[in-house]
Write a protein that holds these residues in place. Structure first.
Motif, short mmCIF file in Angstrom:
data_model
loop_
_atom_site.label_atom_id
_atom_site.label_comp_id
_atom_site.label_asym_id
_atom_site.label_seq_id
_atom_site.Cartn_x
_atom_site.Cartn_y
_atom_site.Cartn_z
N ILE A 1 0.84 -1.20 0.00
CA ILE A 1 0.00 0.00 0.00
C ILE A 1 0.87 1.25 0.00
O ILE A 1 0.63 2.20 -0.74
N ASN A 2 1.92 1.27 0.83
CA ASN A 2 2.82 2.43 0.88
C ASN A 2 3.51 2.65 -0.47
O ASN A 2 3.67 3.78 -0.92
N MET A 3 3.92 1.57 -1.13
CA MET A 3 4.56 1.69 -2.43
C MET A 3 3.58 2.24 -3.46
O MET A 3 3.93 3.11 -4.27
N ILE A 4 2.33 1.77 -3.44
CA ILE A 4 1.33 2.27 -4.38
C ILE A 4 1.06 3.75 -4.13
O ILE A 4 0.94 4.55 -5.07
N LEU A 5 0.99 4.15 -2.87
CA LEU A 5 0.80 5.57 -2.55
C LEU A 5 1.97 6.41 -3.05
O LEU A 5 1.78 7.49 -3.62
N LEU A 6 3.18 5.93 -2.87
CA LEU A 6 4.36 6.64 -3.35
C LEU A 6 4.35 6.75 -4.88
O LEU A 6 4.64 7.82 -5.44
N MET A 7 3.97 5.67 -5.56
CA MET A 7 3.87 5.71 -7.02
C MET A 7 2.80 6.69 -7.47
O MET A 7 2.98 7.42 -8.46
N THR A 8 1.69 6.74 -6.74
CA THR A 8 0.61 7.67 -7.07
C THR A 8 1.08 9.11 -6.94
O THR A 8 0.79 9.95 -7.81
N LEU A 9 1.83 9.40 -5.89
CA LEU A 9 2.37 10.75 -5.72
C LEU A 9 3.34 11.10 -6.84
O LEU A 9 3.31 12.21 -7.38
N ALA A 10 4.21 10.16 -7.21
CA ALA A 10 5.18 10.40 -8.28
C ALA A 10 4.46 10.63 -9.61
O ALA A 10 4.80 11.57 -10.35
N ASP A 11 3.46 9.80 -9.92
CA ASP A 11 2.71 9.98 -11.17
C ASP A 11 1.95 11.30 -11.17
O ASP A 11 1.93 12.01 -12.17
N SER A 12 1.32 11.64 -10.05
CA SER A 12 0.57 12.90 -9.96
C SER A 12 1.50 14.09 -10.15
O SER A 12 1.17 15.04 -10.87
N SER A 13 2.66 14.03 -9.54
CA SER A 13 3.64 15.11 -9.70
C SER A 13 4.05 15.26 -11.16
O SER A 13 4.12 16.38 -11.68
N ALA A 14 4.31 14.15 -11.83
CA ALA A 14 4.69 14.20 -13.25
C ALA A 14 3.56 14.77 -14.10
O ALA A 14 3.81 15.57 -15.02
N ILE A 15 2.33 14.38 -13.82
CA ILE A 15 1.18 14.89 -14.57
C ILE A 15 1.03 16.39 -14.36
O ILE A 15 0.82 17.14 -15.30
N PHE A 16 1.14 16.82 -13.09
CA PHE A 16 0.99 18.26 -12.81
C PHE A 16 2.09 19.06 -13.49
O PHE A 16 1.84 20.13 -14.05
N GLN A 17 3.33 18.57 -13.46
CA GLN A 17 4.42 19.28 -14.12
C GLN A 17 4.22 19.31 -15.63
O GLN A 17 4.47 20.33 -16.27
N GLY A 18 3.78 18.20 -16.18
CA GLY A 18 3.51 18.16 -17.62
C GLY A 18 2.39 19.09 -18.03
O GLY A 18 2.43 19.70 -19.10
N THR A 19 1.38 19.21 -17.20
CA THR A 19 0.25 20.09 -17.49
C THR A 19 0.68 21.56 -17.48
O THR A 19 0.27 22.35 -18.32
N GLU A 20 1.55 21.91 -16.52
CA GLU A 20 2.05 23.29 -16.47
C GLU A 20 2.95 23.57 -17.64
O GLU A 20 3.00 24.61 -18.20
#
Length: 156
Positions: free
Chosen positions: A137-156
């Motif tokens: 669960i912790n690994m999935i949460l960490l992956m979710t944060l990493a993916d979300s960060s990449a998406i937000f940076q890409g959107t900007e």
């Protein structure tokens, strides 16, 4: 809404979703049949679909082995998808009411496919970690944060 690819689709699943009034787009394999006229069946790949064509039919019987009644079928064959040449049409069993609605919904699967690819060997190699329970669960949460960060940076 349930989105399913060719390996996931079954007419029994479509019937179940329809009975529960759940929206769905399930991609059919091209060897499924559609009833063209009363008791005249045609395989989807025999429809003569070529790139840049589409069609939408309602209330059709569809079958792989035994007929199932009252479905909508959306078909679209794009010439290209980004830099990739599309090799065959999408045949989508749906209950969304129109070709654009079915195609737009089914296209959302591509983002899901990218997420699955990220979780596999090309990305985080989640399957190779052998994690269980809270560590998974912790690994999935960490992956979710990493993916979300990449998406937000890409959107900007």
């Amino acid at each position: 809404m349930v989105l399913g690819d060719r390996k996931f689709c079954s007419l029994d699943l479509a019937n179940c979703l329809k009975s529960k009034e759940v929206s769905f787009c399930l991609r059919l394999q091209k060897n499924h049949c559609i009833e063209m006229d009363d008791l005249i069946w045609q395989r989807l790949y025999e429809r003569g679909i070529v790139p840049r064509t589409s069609f939408y039919v309602q209330g059709k019987r569809v079958r792989k082995t035994r007929p199932v009644t009252g479905f909508e079928l959306a078909c679209k064959w794009k010439k290209n998808y980004g830099k990739y040449q599309v090799k065959e049409a999408w045949f989508i069993l749906t209950n969304l009411g129109s070709l654009p609605a079915a195609i737009n919904a089914y296209q959302q699967r591509m983002g899901i496919e990218e997420m699955f690819r990220d979780c596999k060997k090309e990305g985080y190699d989640l399957e190779g970690t052998s994690l269980k329970g809270n560590r998974l669960i912790n690994m999935i949460l960490l992956m979710t944060l990493a993916d979300s960060s990449a998406i937000f940076q890409g959107t900007e």
